[in-house]
Scaffold this motif. Structure first.
Motif: not given
Length: 500
Positions: A340-355, A382-385
């Motif tokens: 998904g992403s190397g950013s925890q913020l984006i993982l949370d927005i994706m609702e991946k439910n892991f770190t 959303p939230g990517e920057g």
């Protein structure tokens, strides 16, 4: 009336006329379309005559309009079921439904698959009569009984059947989602059924069995791949159905998580090994390993029949180091996690439910055991920057350093987010007026998906970023990964792993 004559069809996921542009049908590896088979099996189990259920693989055959007309004139179906696996299939649904109504105006047209998240558009802008939303076996079987008993066009009666969506005047009628069928068993691919849909081109069945030496690194990096006794072909097999996650970008029409019967799996393996010269298995699951005991039972089968295997739909929290070691000893060559992403913020927005730490543990376990495990990343949620892009690049660089190779040689894939109808990401775009809400605008977006890929040239700006930034995201991840790798390598030379 007697049992209605049913013709089940698969559809391409590209616009009409683009089939050969995107796929060489003589070579491309084809995933078994188990949805159509599951419908066939269920209606027969409910008592429908087997010889009244036919199959036509439009996706595989790429027939002309006249070919489709001739097929309909020959088979004279009462019901045509169109399997639209993705929203990309909208234009194909519109095309084929129009042909059906021209040739057989009294024939019922039913559409199922992920596309029916856009049922309002389908029922309003095409010749389709009924959409199946969610699990299709039970709703389709009940629809068949409706046609058999009540041939009148009383659509309000259909709307009372869970899982069926119909249009009456300007009103879209839908009661509730269907429950999974009682006694459901995950179907194993029935290649005789698939062959029956190939008309005069039975040789296309070979597309289900890709030679392992054409599978890239999924098997080739494992030393066992070079063992001369191995049969050459790869077959795809499901061990589970569904996913326990609900990622905000993922299009999902069925609920729940189901396990294939291990005995069914074993019987299927015994059948295909000899019949189709299979020595490798590609696991079809979206969420392999969520049930550890079941995943290990599957691995035991792989070891029992000396098969090498890969699973490319795995959540990083599904496996630990002991699992990876167990899979490796049982013939596993590669595992792919939806990072998904190397950013925890984006993982949370994706609702991946892991770190990111969870991902790192899973990847490291694979790399330490010489299991190929490439990264799959997505940008543009959303939230990517600037900050989250930098974090993803840094994380890739750190993973490359721990793996012991330069990021350029790491073989990671980076995609841009694509909003699919029925997902929270799509609803976000609707709420922010990026996708229109009237029928014309919804259809326009569906049409655009027919040619859309997960690259920056098809990206819908879901977060208001500057165009220059959007076009540079993939490069910036690469540049940052190189910078991070260089900094870490200058501090301490990286260790080397052999499997990547």
């Amino acid at each position: 009336m007697t049992d209605p004559r049913i013709l089940l069809c698969t559809l391409p996921i590209v616009a009409p006329g683009q089939e050969y542009k995107y796929m060489d049908k003589t070579k491309a590896y084809r995933q078994p379309r188990l949805g159509a088979q599951a419908i066939r099996d269920h209606v027969i189990r409910m008592g429908h005559a087997q010889d009244r259920v036919l199959f036509y693989d439009i996706e595989m055959l790429s027939p002309t309009d006249d070919d489709i007309r001739n097929k309909l004139l020959k088979d004279k179906p009462d019901i045509v079921g169109l399997s639209a696996v993705l929203s990309h299939s909208y234009l194909q649904v519109k095309r084929v439904a129009k042909i059906i109504k021209e040739v057989a105006p009294h024939c019922w047209i039913v559409v199922g698959g992920h596309l029916t998240a856009s049922a309002r558009v389908i029922l309003s802008k095409t010749e389709v009569d009924v959409c199946v939303v969610g699990d299709g076996e039970e709703p389709f079987s009940r629809f068949v009984e409706f046609v058999k008993i009540d041939a009148t066009d009383r659509l309000e009666n259909l709307a009372d059947i869970p899982g069926l969506c119909v249009r009456k005047g300007n009103e879209i009628l839908f009661s509730e989602y269907a429950k999974k069928p009682s006694g459901e068993r995950i179907v194993m691919p029935d290649y005789e059924f698939f062959k029956s849909g190939l008309e005069d081109q039975p040789e296309l069945l070979d597309r289900y069995f890709q030679p392992a030496d054409m599978m890239g690194n999924w098997f080739a990096l494992d030393p066992r791949f070079k063992q001369t006794h191995r049969r050459p072909n790869t077959a795809q097999v499901p061990t589970t159905k569904g996913c326990t996650a609900r990622c905000t970008f993922c299009q999902r029409s069925t609920k729940g998580y189901r396990l294939a019967d291990i005995n069914d799996l074993e019987r299927h393996l015994i059948d295909i090994i000899e019949k189709y010269d299979v020595g490798y298995i590609d696991v079809l699951d979206e969420n392999f390993g969520s049930r550890r005991d079941h995943a290990r039972q599957f691995a035991d089968l792989m070891k029992k029949y000396d098969l090498l295997w890969t699973a490319t739909g795995v959540r990083c929290t599904n496996v630990n180091r002991a699992d990876v070691e167990y899979f490796k000893s049982s013939g596993c060559c590669s595992l792919k996690f939806g990072v998904g992403s190397g950013s925890q913020l984006i993982l949370d927005i994706m609702e991946k439910n892991f770190t990111t730490e969870d991902v790192e543990r899973a990847l490291t376990a694979c790399w330490d055991n010489d299991i190929y495990s490439p990264l799959a990343l997505m940008v543009g949620m959303p939230g990517e920057g600037d900050d989250t892009i930098r974090e993803t690049g840094e994380w890739v660089g750190e993973m490359a350093y721990k793996l012991g190779i330069h990021p350029d040689s790491m073989r990671y894939a980076l995609f841009y987010a694509l909003p699919f109808p029925g997902t929270p990401l799509y609803e976000h775009c609707v709420q922010h007026n990026l996708i229109g809400q009237d029928l014309e605008q919804e259809e326009e977006y569906l049409i655009s998906l027919a040619a859309a890929g997960t690259n920056k040239w098809c990206y819908l700006n879901v977060n208001g970023a500057d165009t220059a930034d959007i076009l540079s995201w993939d490069y910036r991840v690469l540049w940052q990964s190189r910078k991070t790798f260089s900094i870490l390598s200058n501090q301490t030379p990286p260790n080397r792993h052999s499997s990547q």
